[in-house]
Design a protein around this motif. Structure first.
Motif, PDB file in Angstrom:
ATOM      1  N   SER A   6      -4.639  72.528  -5.696  1.00 12.65           N
ATOM      2  CA  SER A   6      -4.405  71.354  -4.864  1.00 12.65           C
ATOM      3  C   SER A   6      -2.985  70.850  -5.081  1.00 12.65           C
ATOM      4  O   SER A   6      -2.388  71.089  -6.126  1.00 12.65           O
ATOM      5  CB  SER A   6      -5.405  70.251  -5.230  1.00 12.65           C
ATOM      6  N   GLY A  27      -6.081  62.692  -4.184  1.00 10.69           N
ATOM      7  CA  GLY A  27      -6.150  64.124  -3.937  1.00 10.69           C
ATOM      8  C   GLY A  27      -7.525  64.704  -4.189  1.00 10.69           C
ATOM      9  O   GLY A  27      -8.145  64.470  -5.215  1.00 10.69           O
ATOM     10  N   SER A  31      -5.184  69.090  -0.066  1.00  4.85           N
ATOM     11  CA  SER A  31      -4.249  67.982   0.174  1.00  4.85           C
ATOM     12  C   SER A  31      -2.957  68.413   0.855  1.00  4.85           C
ATOM     13  O   SER A  31      -1.955  67.730   0.752  1.00  4.85           O
ATOM     14  CB  SER A  31      -3.927  67.248  -1.134  1.00  4.85           C
ATOM     15  N   ILE A  35      -4.555  63.404   2.538  1.00  2.00           N
ATOM     16  CA  ILE A  35      -4.622  62.904   1.167  1.00  2.00           C
ATOM     17  C   ILE A  35      -5.771  61.909   1.087  1.00  2.00           C
ATOM     18  O   ILE A  35      -5.920  61.038   1.940  1.00  2.00           O
ATOM     19  CB  ILE A  35      -3.276  62.287   0.708  1.00  2.00           C
ATOM     20  N   GLU A  36      -6.612  62.106   0.091  1.00  4.30           N
ATOM     21  CA  GLU A  36      -7.754  61.220  -0.123  1.00  4.30           C
ATOM     22  C   GLU A  36      -7.484  60.338  -1.333  1.00  4.30           C
ATOM     23  O   GLU A  36      -7.034  60.820  -2.375  1.00  4.30           O
ATOM     24  CB  GLU A  36      -9.032  62.027  -0.366  1.00  4.30           C
ATOM     25  N   LYS A  49      -9.215  58.572   3.627  1.00  2.42           N
ATOM     26  CA  LYS A  49      -8.458  59.796   3.888  1.00  2.42           C
ATOM     27  C   LYS A  49      -7.383  59.506   4.920  1.00  2.42           C
ATOM     28  O   LYS A  49      -7.657  58.885   5.942  1.00  2.42           O
ATOM     29  CB  LYS A  49      -9.390  60.893   4.405  1.00  2.42           C
ATOM     30  N   ARG A  63       4.859  62.107  -2.495  1.00  2.00           N
ATOM     31  CA  ARG A  63       3.688  61.339  -2.068  1.00  2.00           C
ATOM     32  C   ARG A  63       3.731  60.000  -2.788  1.00  2.00           C
ATOM     33  O   ARG A  63       3.810  59.952  -4.011  1.00  2.00           O
ATOM     34  CB  ARG A  63       2.405  62.082  -2.403  1.00  2.00           C
TER      35      ARG A  63
END
Length: 124
Positions: A6, A27, A31, A35-36, A49, A63
């Motif tokens: 990931s 994540g 991803s 992106i969670e 999300k 990020r």
């Protein structure tokens, strides 16, 4: 780019999957185009999300996740490579996100491992 690799798996305290959990995770899955962020305050859990343009695994990517306590809840903003990809009001998670147990773990969000080079990590 396949399981278990990931782009950005990270959690603080725990990966919150139940209402009783305190923590923040970033994540899940690869991803590369989403992106969670999961947030738990011991009473509630939110999973948000944000979709974004695909980022190849072998390229540099920034990020940014900003989670701010506001009123009785929180506000979540996410950027990928300087582009704002989402904002979410989270009125139900206003409690403590850290209960004094655990720490910061890079990788292992639902068994997803980090692949790449970490340039920097900043928390304020």
């Amino acid at each position: 780019e396949k399981r278990p690799n990931s782009h950005c798996p990270l959690y603080i305290a725990t990966n919150p999957t139940r209402k009783s959990h305190h923590g923040v995770s970033i994540g899940h899955k690869q991803s590369h185009s989403e992106i969670e962020v999961r947030i738990g305050d011991g009473r509630n859990v939110e999973s948000i999300k944000f979709k974004h343009d695909r980022v190849p695994l072998d390229s540099e990517c920034n990020r940014t996740v900003r989670l701010v306590r506001e009123n009785e809840g929180r506000v979540l903003d996410v950027w990928v490579n300087g582009n704002h990809v989402g904002n979410k009001q989270l009125p139900k998670v206003g409690g403590d996100l850290y209960s004094g147990e655990g720490g910061v773990v890079f990788g292992n969000v639902w068994d997803w491992s980090f692949t790449g080079t970490l340039g920097s990590l900043t928390m304020q």
